[in-house]
Write a protein that holds these residues in place. Sequence first.
Motif, PDB file in Angstrom:
ATOM      1  N   LYS A  33       4.296  37.779   0.885  1.00 35.24           N
ATOM      2  CA  LYS A  33       3.293  37.137   1.664  1.00 35.24           C
ATOM      3  C   LYS A  33       2.400  36.159   0.846  1.00 35.24           C
ATOM      4  CE  LYS A  33      -0.790  38.715   1.352  1.00 35.24           C
ATOM      5  NZ  LYS A  33      -1.607  38.529   0.302  1.00 35.24           N
ATOM      6  N   ALA A  36       5.117  33.274  -0.189  1.00 37.29           N
ATOM      7  CA  ALA A  36       5.176  32.358   1.175  1.00 37.29           C
ATOM      8  C   ALA A  36       4.066  31.536   1.208  1.00 37.29           C
ATOM      9  CB  ALA A  36       5.406  33.331   2.245  1.00 37.29           C
ATOM     10  N   ALA A  37       2.949  32.101   1.067  1.00 36.64           N
ATOM     11  CA  ALA A  37       1.634  31.307   1.182  1.00 36.64           C
ATOM     12  C   ALA A  37       1.318  30.390  -0.010  1.00 36.64           C
ATOM     13  CB  ALA A  37       0.340  32.216   1.241  1.00 36.64           C
ATOM     14  N   ARG A  40       3.689  27.323   0.499  1.00 36.72           N
ATOM     15  CA  ARG A  40       3.195  26.505   1.547  1.00 36.72           C
ATOM     16  C   ARG A  40       2.301  25.292   1.080  1.00 36.72           C
ATOM     17  NH1 ARG A  40       5.410  26.247   6.966  1.00 36.72           N
ATOM     18  NH2 ARG A  40       5.278  28.723   6.946  1.00 36.72           N
ATOM     19  N   SER A  41       1.066  26.172   0.178  1.00 32.55           N
ATOM     20  CA  SER A  41      -0.017  25.559  -0.082  1.00 32.55           C
ATOM     21  C   SER A  41       0.172  24.930  -1.706  1.00 32.55           C
ATOM     22  CB  SER A  41      -1.372  26.521  -0.274  1.00 32.55           C
ATOM     23  OG  SER A  41      -1.155  27.305  -1.060  1.00 32.55           O
ATOM     24  N   GLU A  43      -1.469  25.764  -4.111  1.00 31.75           N
ATOM     25  CA  GLU A  43      -3.103  25.579  -4.573  1.00 31.75           C
ATOM     26  C   GLU A  43      -3.008  26.225  -6.029  1.00 31.75           C
ATOM     27  OE1 GLU A  43      -5.692  26.906  -1.498  1.00 31.75           O
ATOM     28  OE2 GLU A  43      -5.420  25.003  -0.222  1.00 31.75           O
ATOM     29  N   ARG A  92      -8.395  32.808  -7.370  1.00 36.74           N
ATOM     30  CA  ARG A  92      -7.801  32.262  -6.207  1.00 36.74           C
ATOM     31  C   ARG A  92      -7.106  33.266  -5.392  1.00 36.74           C
ATOM     32  NH1 ARG A  92      -8.830  29.560  -1.950  1.00 36.74           N
ATOM     33  NH2 ARG A  92      -6.907  29.024  -0.948  1.00 36.74           N
ATOM     34  N   GLU A  97      -7.605  36.434  -0.055  1.00 39.59           N
ATOM     35  CA  GLU A  97      -7.734  37.792   0.825  1.00 39.59           C
ATOM     36  C   GLU A  97      -9.281  37.897   1.392  1.00 39.59           C
ATOM     37  OE1 GLU A  97      -5.191  39.211   1.239  1.00 39.59           O
ATOM     38  OE2 GLU A  97      -4.002  38.586  -0.265  1.00 39.59           O
TER      39      GLU A  97
ATOM     40  N   TYR B  86      -3.742  34.854   7.658  1.00 43.06           N
ATOM     41  CA  TYR B  86      -3.669  33.925   6.340  1.00 43.06           C
ATOM     42  C   TYR B  86      -3.295  32.546   7.105  1.00 43.06           C
ATOM     43  CZ  TYR B  86      -3.260  38.252   3.606  1.00 43.06           C
ATOM     44  OH  TYR B  86      -3.804  39.471   3.195  1.00 43.06           O
ATOM     45  N   ASP B  88      -2.379  29.886   5.587  1.00 45.67           N
ATOM     46  CA  ASP B  88      -0.927  29.108   4.956  1.00 45.67           C
ATOM     47  C   ASP B  88       0.062  29.883   5.460  1.00 45.67           C
ATOM     48  OD1 ASP B  88      -2.593  27.209   3.591  1.00 45.67           O
ATOM     49  OD2 ASP B  88      -3.060  28.691   1.935  1.00 45.67           O
ATOM     50  N   LEU B  89       0.048  30.759   6.258  1.00 45.43           N
ATOM     51  CA  LEU B  89       1.368  31.459   6.988  1.00 45.43           C
ATOM     52  C   LEU B  89       1.376  31.127   8.348  1.00 45.43           C
ATOM     53  CD1 LEU B  89       1.480  35.145   5.571  1.00 45.43           C
ATOM     54  CD2 LEU B  89       2.704  33.020   4.459  1.00 45.43           C
TER      55      LEU B  89
END
Lengths: 243, 232
Positions: A33, A36-37, A40-41, A43, A92, A97, B86, B88-89
Amino acid sequence: MPPTTDVVNQKPESKAGGSLRAYLRSIAAIVWKDLAAEFRSRELIGAMLVFAALVILIFNFALELDIRTREAVTSGVLWVTFAFAGTLGLNRSMAIEKDRGCLDGLLLAPVDRTAIYFGKAIGNLFFMLIVEAIILPMYSVLYNVNLFQPGLIFVILLGSIGYTAVGTLLASMAVQARTRDMLLPILLFPVLIPLLLAAVKASNGFLMGFEMAEIMPWINLMIAYDVIFIAVAFMVFDFVVEE
Amino acid sequence: MIKVRRLVKTFGPKPVLRGLDFQVTRGEFVALLGPNGAGKTTFLRILATLSRPKMGEVIVAGHHLPAEAAAVRRRLGVVSHQPLLYGDLSAEQNLRFYSWMYGVGDLERRIDEVLHLVGLNPRRRDLVRQFSRGMQQRLAIGRAILHRPDILLFDEPHTGLDQEAAAMLDQVLREIATAGRTVVMTSHDISRAADLADRVDILSKGVITASESTEDLDPIQLTELYRSVTRV
């Protein structure tokens, strides 16, 4: 929206249990998770990388040193860079969370809560290692110092494990506070002193070509630090995240 | 299904729940009403195993809290005013993640079922942060029912939703209720609570001050009752 009664009118799932398999699956899920996040970001790694690159650039211009002195300060500059960039990543990672109440979502899962700690810690370690893997060649070019030595890489790995083990635990505490961005470094750096001291000394030993007998006590200290703090985190994480 | 006796919870010196008694039978839909600061969210967080009671007895699905929290969590689905998703998912990735956390079997089929149920199948690959508040709340319900829990806790699920999104949420809630799930929902909306729930309990100053079947009272009578028991 086409609701269908049979979809909701089914027996509860009973597979998730306290088994080792469920525990490891939860850790893997949290790591997946986070990756994957971040994929994508971008950041977290982006912020850590930019910060780390700026720090070594500033040191490069601030310390106009000869080659011998550069080798002597390298370990200190490297670990200061990793430690400060790491706090950005830890903050971050836990802020994600806290957004949209996701930490509650994790805490509601029927798994041992230490799985959440290990999942987050492994994710943070992964991000830290990626940043270090990019910063090391950059540093080598800027300072004209060869950092690609197996001993030094091993020390960086040990130091990063200890850093993320303590950092993830303290970030989980700090994230509950309103002043979490300020609180984490204040909590983290005093606890990190033994680890950073050992990491700087061991790194310096490899860079300056010291005998292994001189370096080993520092490596042993780092191994002991890592084991102790992983064990402490395992024991106290449940209390740290509880309301 | 849920039995609470003399529950006390304090934050520092401030008491929030002061000897609360509460009971829900299997398949019942109970709406918990009360003014701000009455302790509704605190109470729901204790039932959800997210907060420890100071004193009192809490039994959920036959398990005592907080001692048997892990067993209770397996039987619970929780929807709060935050989506616990989330950003970003994608919708699908969020459900896949929670499926792994809950050990859901045949997860691809289950994710398809849940996305159809909450009407988000066409948007399954979109990032959650691109969703409207209503869509996020529908996906949050999907997340909560993913592991087929038999108890659902809703903490002010209609907060911030427009009329259309709230109506859609009501439809999903009715569907869940008719499927025989035990539901506890906190709300500020008296008429909606009367419409959806089998029973309405009113929480004021940390205790249940009234408990009435929605068959016995219409929304106007319920509003009067609410005013009378929550009056300062």
